[in-house]
Design an enzyme around this catalytic site. Structure first.
Site, PDB file in Angstrom:
ATOM      1  N   CYS A 108      18.387  52.720  29.740  1.00 53.25           N
ATOM      2  CA  CYS A 108      18.740  51.318  29.547  1.00 53.25           C
ATOM      3  C   CYS A 108      18.205  50.514  30.715  1.00 53.25           C
ATOM      4  O   CYS A 108      18.293  50.960  31.871  1.00 53.25           O
ATOM      5  CB  CYS A 108      20.254  51.154  29.449  1.00 53.25           C
ATOM      6  SG  CYS A 108      20.757  49.433  29.221  1.00 53.25           S
ATOM      7  N   GLU A 153      20.946  47.756  21.146  1.00 52.04           N
ATOM      8  CA  GLU A 153      21.091  46.341  21.546  1.00 52.04           C
ATOM      9  C   GLU A 153      22.388  45.752  21.007  1.00 52.04           C
ATOM     10  O   GLU A 153      23.079  44.999  21.704  1.00 52.04           O
ATOM     11  CB  GLU A 153      19.890  45.512  21.078  1.00 52.04           C
ATOM     12  CG  GLU A 153      18.529  46.007  21.565  1.00 52.04           C
ATOM     13  CD  GLU A 153      18.470  46.343  23.036  1.00 52.04           C
ATOM     14  OE1 GLU A 153      19.178  45.691  23.827  1.00 52.04           O
ATOM     15  OE2 GLU A 153      17.724  47.284  23.400  1.00 52.04           O
TER      16      GLU A 153
HETATM   17  C1  UDB Z   1      14.201  50.298  26.896  1.00 53.21           C
HETATM   18  N1  UDB Z   1      12.229  51.529  27.089  1.00 53.21           N
HETATM   19  O1  UDB Z   1      13.552  49.278  26.942  1.00 53.21           O
HETATM   20  F1  UDB Z   1       8.353  54.490  22.729  1.00 53.21           F
HETATM   21  F2  UDB Z   1       6.054  50.922  24.682  1.00 53.21           F
HETATM   22  C2  UDB Z   1      13.613  51.586  27.430  1.00 53.21           C
HETATM   23  C3  UDB Z   1      13.754  51.758  28.956  1.00 53.21           C
HETATM   24  C4  UDB Z   1      15.201  51.731  29.344  1.00 53.21           C
HETATM   25  C5  UDB Z   1      13.149  53.078  29.337  1.00 53.21           C
HETATM   26  C6  UDB Z   1      13.017  50.645  29.690  1.00 53.21           C
HETATM   27  C7  UDB Z   1      11.627  52.232  26.173  1.00 53.21           C
HETATM   28  O2  UDB Z   1      12.177  53.047  25.457  1.00 53.21           O
HETATM   29  N2  UDB Z   1      10.299  51.907  26.143  1.00 53.21           N
HETATM   30  C8  UDB Z   1       9.305  52.231  25.323  1.00 53.21           C
HETATM   31  C9  UDB Z   1       9.364  53.268  24.421  1.00 53.21           C
HETATM   32  C10 UDB Z   1       8.291  53.498  23.616  1.00 53.21           C
HETATM   33  C11 UDB Z   1       7.171  52.712  23.698  1.00 53.21           C
HETATM   34  C12 UDB Z   1       7.122  51.681  24.613  1.00 53.21           C
HETATM   35  C13 UDB Z   1       8.177  51.432  25.413  1.00 53.21           C
HETATM   36  N3  UDB Z   1      15.459  50.274  26.366  1.00 53.21           N
HETATM   37  C14 UDB Z   1      15.966  48.976  25.984  1.00 53.21           C
HETATM   38  C15 UDB Z   1      17.264  48.582  26.609  1.00 53.21           C
HETATM   39  O3  UDB Z   1      17.758  49.083  27.594  1.00 53.21           O
HETATM   40  N4  UDB Z   1      17.852  47.604  25.997  1.00 53.21           N
HETATM   41  O4  UDB Z   1      19.069  47.183  26.286  1.00 53.21           O
HETATM   42  C16 UDB Z   1      16.259  51.437  26.102  1.00 53.21           C
HETATM   43  C17 UDB Z   1      15.973  52.052  24.722  1.00 53.21           C
HETATM   44  C18 UDB Z   1      16.687  53.395  24.588  1.00 53.21           C
HETATM   45  C19 UDB Z   1      16.999  53.559  23.133  1.00 53.21           C
HETATM   46  C20 UDB Z   1      16.848  52.253  22.481  1.00 53.21           C
HETATM   47  C21 UDB Z   1      16.513  51.250  23.557  1.00 53.21           C
HETATM   48 ZN    ZN Z   2      20.271  48.722  27.080  1.00 53.88          ZN
END
Ligand code: UDB
Ligand code: ZN
Length: 181
Positions: A108, A153
């Site tokens: 996250c 989210e």
């Molecule tokens: C993310 N990123 O944004 F397959 F281009 C995660 C982090 C916490 C590692 C930054 C992510 O999964 N990036 C990703 C994956 C891919 C291709 C690409 C980028 N989140 C979002 C967040 O924290 N929102 O609150 C965490 C994800 C974990 C499961 C769903 C959201």
């Molecule tokens: Zn998150």
């Protein structure tokens, strides 16, 4: 480009339920949501992410930028389909019995240290919301990875972090209804 201060789970705001947004959306809030989508899009550019010391994000919820309201942005490409949304007051209308989890676990943007374990979510969901990108009400049927992102989210709007869904005593406990993604 707007820079956001990403709030972390040290803050109470990340653990509290957010309030509904008044519609129609005012122009300032719409711009904030579009900026969040833009932030995610740019963060997935390796050069930009490196230069700005940010992580490549796929979703960002209002409490993560310090706003305790029910909206979030998603930007992701999965199986040649692009998901670009700014959902306001989302409602999950239905869910599958089948569950899914990310094999490598979740992380996250608001949690500095990864917590290991399976995070079980619904494999399919139908979600309804006002979308600030297309400026219309939308009903989305999501499956697999996109479904997981939208649920992660959505949880932020209820003050739930991914580690709240990991079994404390047995983080990798098997769920027979769940498939790995
Ligand atoms: C993310 N990123 O944004 F397959 F281009 C995660 C982090 C916490 C590692 C930054 C992510 O999964 N990036 C990703 C994956 C891919 C291709 C690409 C980028 N989140 C979002 C967040 O924290 N929102 O609150 C965490 C994800 C974990 C499961 C769903 C959201
Ligand atoms: Zn998150």
């Amino acid at each position: 480009m707007k820079k956001f201060k990403i709030h972390t789970d040290k803050e109470k705001l990340l653990h509290e339920k957010c309030r509904e947004v008044a519609l129609p959306l005012d122009e300032e809030k719409r711009q904030t949501i579009l900026d969040m989508v833009e932030y995610l899009k740019l963060s997935q550019d390796d050069e930009y992410a490196k230069a700005n010391k940010i992580r490549p994000g796929v979703g960002l919820a209002a409490p993560q930028i310090g706003v305790p309201e029910r909206f979030y942005a998603v930007y992701l490409v999965d199986k040649e389909k692009t998901y670009e949304y700014g959902l306001v007051n989302p409602k999950i209308l239905s869910t599958s019995v089948k569950k899914a989890y990310l094999e490598g676990g979740e992380g996250c943007l608001s949690v500095p240290e990864d917590v290991m374990g399976h995070v079980y979510r619904y494999f399919r969901i139908t979600i309804q919301a006002y979308d600030a990108v297309s400026q219309q009400n939308v009903t989305l049927k999501l499956v697999g990875y996109p479904a997981i992102v939208f649920q992660h989210e959505y949880d932020h709007l209820d003050g739930i972090l991914y580690y709240d869904r990991i079994n404390r005593d047995d983080p990798f406990k098997k769920d027979p209804e769940a498939v790995a993604i």
